[in-house]
Design an enzyme around this catalytic site. Sequence first.
Site, mmCIF file in Angstrom:
data_model
loop_
_atom_site.group_PDB
_atom_site.id
_atom_site.type_symbol
_atom_site.label_atom_id
_atom_site.label_comp_id
_atom_site.label_asym_id
_atom_site.label_seq_id
_atom_site.Cartn_x
_atom_site.Cartn_y
_atom_site.Cartn_z
ATOM 1 N N GLU A 122 17.671 -75.004 19.976
ATOM 2 C CA GLU A 122 17.674 -73.577 20.302
ATOM 3 C C GLU A 122 18.630 -73.224 21.432
ATOM 4 O O GLU A 122 19.293 -72.182 21.398
ATOM 5 C CB GLU A 122 16.254 -73.132 20.651
ATOM 6 C CG GLU A 122 15.271 -73.206 19.501
ATOM 7 C CD GLU A 122 14.677 -74.576 19.277
ATOM 8 O OE1 GLU A 122 13.936 -74.752 18.290
ATOM 9 O OE2 GLU A 122 14.956 -75.482 20.109
ATOM 10 N N ARG A 138 8.978 -59.651 9.933
ATOM 11 C CA ARG A 138 10.052 -60.651 9.864
ATOM 12 C C ARG A 138 10.840 -60.523 8.554
ATOM 13 O O ARG A 138 12.060 -60.746 8.526
ATOM 14 C CB ARG A 138 9.490 -62.059 10.021
ATOM 15 C CG ARG A 138 8.521 -62.470 8.932
ATOM 16 C CD ARG A 138 8.042 -63.899 9.091
ATOM 17 N NE ARG A 138 6.975 -64.182 8.154
ATOM 18 C CZ ARG A 138 6.903 -65.291 7.423
ATOM 19 N NH1 ARG A 138 7.828 -66.231 7.531
ATOM 20 N NH2 ARG A 138 5.890 -65.485 6.610
ATOM 21 N N HIS A 185 7.524 -64.554 14.706
ATOM 22 C CA HIS A 185 6.292 -65.317 14.902
ATOM 23 C C HIS A 185 5.762 -65.159 16.333
ATOM 24 O O HIS A 185 5.247 -66.103 16.931
ATOM 25 C CB HIS A 185 6.509 -66.788 14.571
ATOM 26 C CG HIS A 185 6.797 -67.041 13.120
ATOM 27 N ND1 HIS A 185 7.939 -66.570 12.503
ATOM 28 C CD2 HIS A 185 6.098 -67.721 12.170
ATOM 29 C CE1 HIS A 185 7.942 -66.946 11.236
ATOM 30 N NE2 HIS A 185 6.826 -67.628 11.002
ATOM 31 N N PHE A 239 10.257 -70.510 21.076
ATOM 32 C CA PHE A 239 11.433 -71.334 21.302
ATOM 33 C C PHE A 239 12.589 -70.521 21.885
ATOM 34 O O PHE A 239 13.301 -70.982 22.778
ATOM 35 C CB PHE A 239 11.880 -71.995 19.998
ATOM 36 C CG PHE A 239 10.821 -72.829 19.351
ATOM 37 C CD1 PHE A 239 10.026 -73.683 20.100
ATOM 38 C CD2 PHE A 239 10.595 -72.757 17.986
ATOM 39 C CE1 PHE A 239 9.038 -74.459 19.508
ATOM 40 C CE2 PHE A 239 9.608 -73.530 17.379
ATOM 41 C CZ PHE A 239 8.831 -74.373 18.139
ATOM 42 N N ASP A 248 -0.548 -72.813 13.874
ATOM 43 C CA ASP A 248 0.306 -73.684 14.696
ATOM 44 C C ASP A 248 -0.218 -73.814 16.125
ATOM 45 O O ASP A 248 0.186 -74.720 16.858
ATOM 46 C CB ASP A 248 1.748 -73.162 14.721
ATOM 47 C CG ASP A 248 2.462 -73.424 13.403
ATOM 48 O OD1 ASP A 248 1.901 -74.145 12.558
ATOM 49 O OD2 ASP A 248 3.576 -72.911 13.220
ATOM 50 N N ARG A 289 4.887 -62.153 12.394
ATOM 51 C CA ARG A 289 4.918 -63.008 11.215
ATOM 52 C C ARG A 289 4.246 -62.380 10.001
ATOM 53 O O ARG A 289 4.785 -62.411 8.899
ATOM 54 C CB ARG A 289 4.224 -64.341 11.534
ATOM 55 C CG ARG A 289 4.043 -65.227 10.317
ATOM 56 C CD ARG A 289 3.037 -66.336 10.580
ATOM 57 N NE ARG A 289 2.783 -67.105 9.364
ATOM 58 C CZ ARG A 289 1.710 -67.860 9.165
ATOM 59 N NH1 ARG A 289 0.781 -67.929 10.093
ATOM 60 N NH2 ARG A 289 1.559 -68.526 8.052
#
Length: 311
Positions: free
Chosen positions: A56, A8, A107, A81, A115, A165
């Site tokens: 989004e 990323r 991610h 998302f 998460d 990530r």
Amino acid sequence: MSKMIAIRAAYGEALAKLGEANEKVVVLDADLAHATMTATFGERFPERFFNAGIAEANMVDMAAGLSTMGYIPFASTFAIFGAGRAYDQVRNGCAYPGFNVKFGMTHAGITLGEDGGSHQAIEDIALMRVIPGMTVIVPCDARETERAVWAAAQIEGPVYLRLARLPSPVFDEEMPFEVGKANVLREGKDAAVIACGIMVAPVLECARRLEEEGMSLTVINMHTIKPIDRECITKYAGLCKQVITVEEHSVIGGLGDAVGSVLLEEQCSALFKKIGVQDCFGQSGKPEELLEEYGLSEKQIYNQIKGVLRA
């Protein structure tokens, strides 16, 4: 592989370099710019950076509109998302009309970590590769990520970039990069192991260890899932007679199924095994613990490949 750089982070730097070279490049984010690393672009080109907020679907529609004005928009957020929550806008708002929108989704996979399962995209490759006209790229390290970003900008039409990530190994030798053309990193005769993304490095290490035990593997970096390199798959299925895929994604609909479809359609007579997340959601935990839980640690990949070779 001496350095560790997050894919990323490489994405953010690549966008900034691309922005310097091409004033038509614009970047959108959904209030996660410091996580997706698009903030790097935003700091250098604030007039070409748009934060859509936690919206989004709106971000994707904004990108679609910008593309109709001749811009090359890169829309970014977490993969869960972008590929999930905004799927309708990606499909109907961008891909259906063939708009020139790039989706840099970070991610991805279970290594998102703490998460948990609600945020861990393990089905995004499946969702994106089924969309007509969508190019799907999963770079394996920082260097390949930069080349993938530049290649995506040259493609006319929607492109999905699946980005990890965590810091991951950077290959010492720069590999060639051509969309739709796999890279053979190691030649062997006992099995062909096809991997993508952050699974490429541990697979390569497994191959080195197995060579010390007298077993020879071909290792293939399948950075482009769609269009997939059918010629490479059929060639090494014929040479090795055993094909194994490894991915940080569900075994349903991802790299494994893409490779399996080629083997079936081309009537390749090879033993075939898929290594990846089984038919289950992720959960909260440290990335290394999650890889262990889902059978994707280097040791577990090694044992699974060895089991195939000794069957």
